[in-house]
Each structure stands twice: as C-alpha cells, then as structure tokens.
Motif scaffolding. Structure first.
Motif, PDB file in Angstrom:
ATOM      1  N   GLN A   1      -0.014   4.875  -2.413  1.00 55.76           N
ATOM      2  CA  GLN A   1       1.302   5.021  -1.795  1.00 55.76           C
ATOM      3  C   GLN A   1       2.288   3.976  -2.295  1.00 55.76           C
ATOM      4  OE1 GLN A   1       2.350   7.405   0.070  1.00 55.76           O
ATOM      5  NE2 GLN A   1       3.958   6.723   1.449  1.00 55.76           N
ATOM      6  N   LYS A   2       1.854   2.725  -2.412  1.00 55.36           N
ATOM      7  CA  LYS A   2       2.798   1.650  -2.727  1.00 55.36           C
ATOM      8  C   LYS A   2       2.304   0.848  -3.926  1.00 55.36           C
ATOM      9  CE  LYS A   2       4.660  -0.454   0.857  1.00 55.36           C
ATOM     10  NZ  LYS A   2       5.953   0.226   1.003  1.00 55.36           N
TER      11      LYS A   2
ATOM     12  N   ARG B   1       6.570   8.161  -4.183  1.00 56.41           N
ATOM     13  CA  ARG B   1       5.351   8.486  -3.457  1.00 56.41           C
ATOM     14  C   ARG B   1       5.042   9.976  -3.572  1.00 56.41           C
ATOM     15  NH1 ARG B   1       8.233   6.733   2.220  1.00 56.41           N
ATOM     16  NH2 ARG B   1       9.971   8.195   2.086  1.00 56.41           N
TER      17      ARG B   1
END
Length: 215
Positions: free
Chosen positions: A72-73, A79
């Motif tokens: 996700q990050k 995303r």
C-alpha cells in the motif's frame, strides 16, 4: 377514429394476363392518427428480433487479480488493490452490457389495426397473382424473374412476396434475389410492409389475411 374501407383486386395469372374474377378486402383503417400505432409495432418487432446475448465481464468475473499488485505505501506509485481493476488493461468493464430479454407488448387489436391501416396505405403497390405457390414447380430463379417481368414487377426495388404457404421451389427460386423477401400470410409484420415498394399477394394469402387480421 376507424373507418371501414374496401379494396377490390383483379388477379393476374403467372403469365401476366388479367383474369375475370375479383377479390375484395375489407379493412378497418385509422384515418389521422395511425402513425403512432405503426411506430409502436415497428419498435416491438425490432426488439423481438434482438438476441440479447451480448455480455462483458466485471472485475469480479475476470480471471486473476486476487493478490495486491504491490504494498500500500512506500513505493511511490498509486495504491492498487487488484490488477483486474477497470482502470487497468485486462481489467473488468464498468457498466458493460449483460444478457437481457427485451419484450414490448402491443395489444392484439392494436397490431391488427396497424397492419390493416398499412395494407390500405399500400393498396396501389399491391399486385395479386393467381396460384403463385404452385406456379413455380422448379427451384429456378429465372422462372420467378420471368413471372415478375410478365407482371411488371420491378426487381430493382424492394419486393415483398406474401403467400399462404412457402413451398420449397418458391423459396429456393427467390432466395438469391437481393430485393425480394418471401413471407407467409401468418407472419406479416409492419417493418416488412413499410420497406416494400411493391407487394405481391396471392388469393390464398388474401384469404388468410381476412381470417387472421380482419374482423
């Protein structure tokens, strides 16, 4: 408002000679406001001809895309939760077509009234030919073309042939002529009548029309 109209036809034989007997057709005709019924019946007939089988896959139906493409990050990229998102190549389709059945209803009396009105409006384009069903015994296109020439039927325009029963020789004799459509009297529809510039009828088909569509 409907009015009763009478049409008298003098038939021709398959050689183009006028016969002595005559046939009368009684029709109930809408005088001023018949176009809306014709339009409704054309839309009904056209929708009944569609198969309705076209289909696309949504993101849940496309194979693959079960795992998250990247975390996700921390990657610097946008995303993403699935590689089968509609935004991705190879993904699902948003609001795509699905199989469906479309059926429009038209009352029997309305359909009969639309067909009778159209038959009356086409009265000057109708030619009555005696015993056309049995007049062609060989499945040859040239035999049907000769009959049309003798009866002054222009095959460069759309011609609708309405018979009581489609015989095999007649069906084979007409299928290679691009402007000719052969239908039985029980299958008359407003779309075919509207497209036709000339209409060929037989006395047997005329009797079927009286029994099925006329009161």
């Amino acid at each position: 408002m409907t009015t009763q109209k009478f049409i008298t036809y003098t038939p021709l034989d398959i050689n183009g000679k006028q016969l002595s007997d005559s046939h009368e057709l009684k029709l109930s005709v809408l005088e001023n406001s018949g176009n809306y019924l014709l339009h409704k019946d054309v839309i009904r007939h056209s929708s009944s001809q569609t198969q309705g089988t076209t289909s696309t896959k949504t993101r849940s139906e496309v194979r693959g895309g079960g795992s998250k493409p990247w975390r996700q990050k921390g990657t610097g990229r946008a995303r993403a939760g699935s590689s089968r998102s509609p935004l991705w190549k190879g993904g699902g389709v948003i609001f795509g077509p699905k199989p469906k059945k479309v059926s429009l209803k038209l009352n029997k009396k309305e359909r009969r009234l639309a067909l009778q009105t159209l038959l009356y409006n086409k009265k000057n384009n109708i030619v009555l030919i005696e015993d056309l069903e049995n007049g062609i015994t060989e499945p040859k296109t040239k035999n049907f073309v000769k009959i049309c020439q003798d009866c002054t039927i222009n095959l460069d325009q759309k011609v609708l042939v309405i018979v009581s029963k489609k015989t095999a020789p007649l069906k084979l004799a007409t299928q290679n002529i691009k402007n000719v459509e052969l239908i039985s009297a029980s299958s008359i529809n407003t779309l075919s009548l509207l497209k036709a510039k000339q209409i060929i009828l037989t006395p047997l088909a005329l009797n079927d029309i009286k029994e099925i569509y006329c009161d």
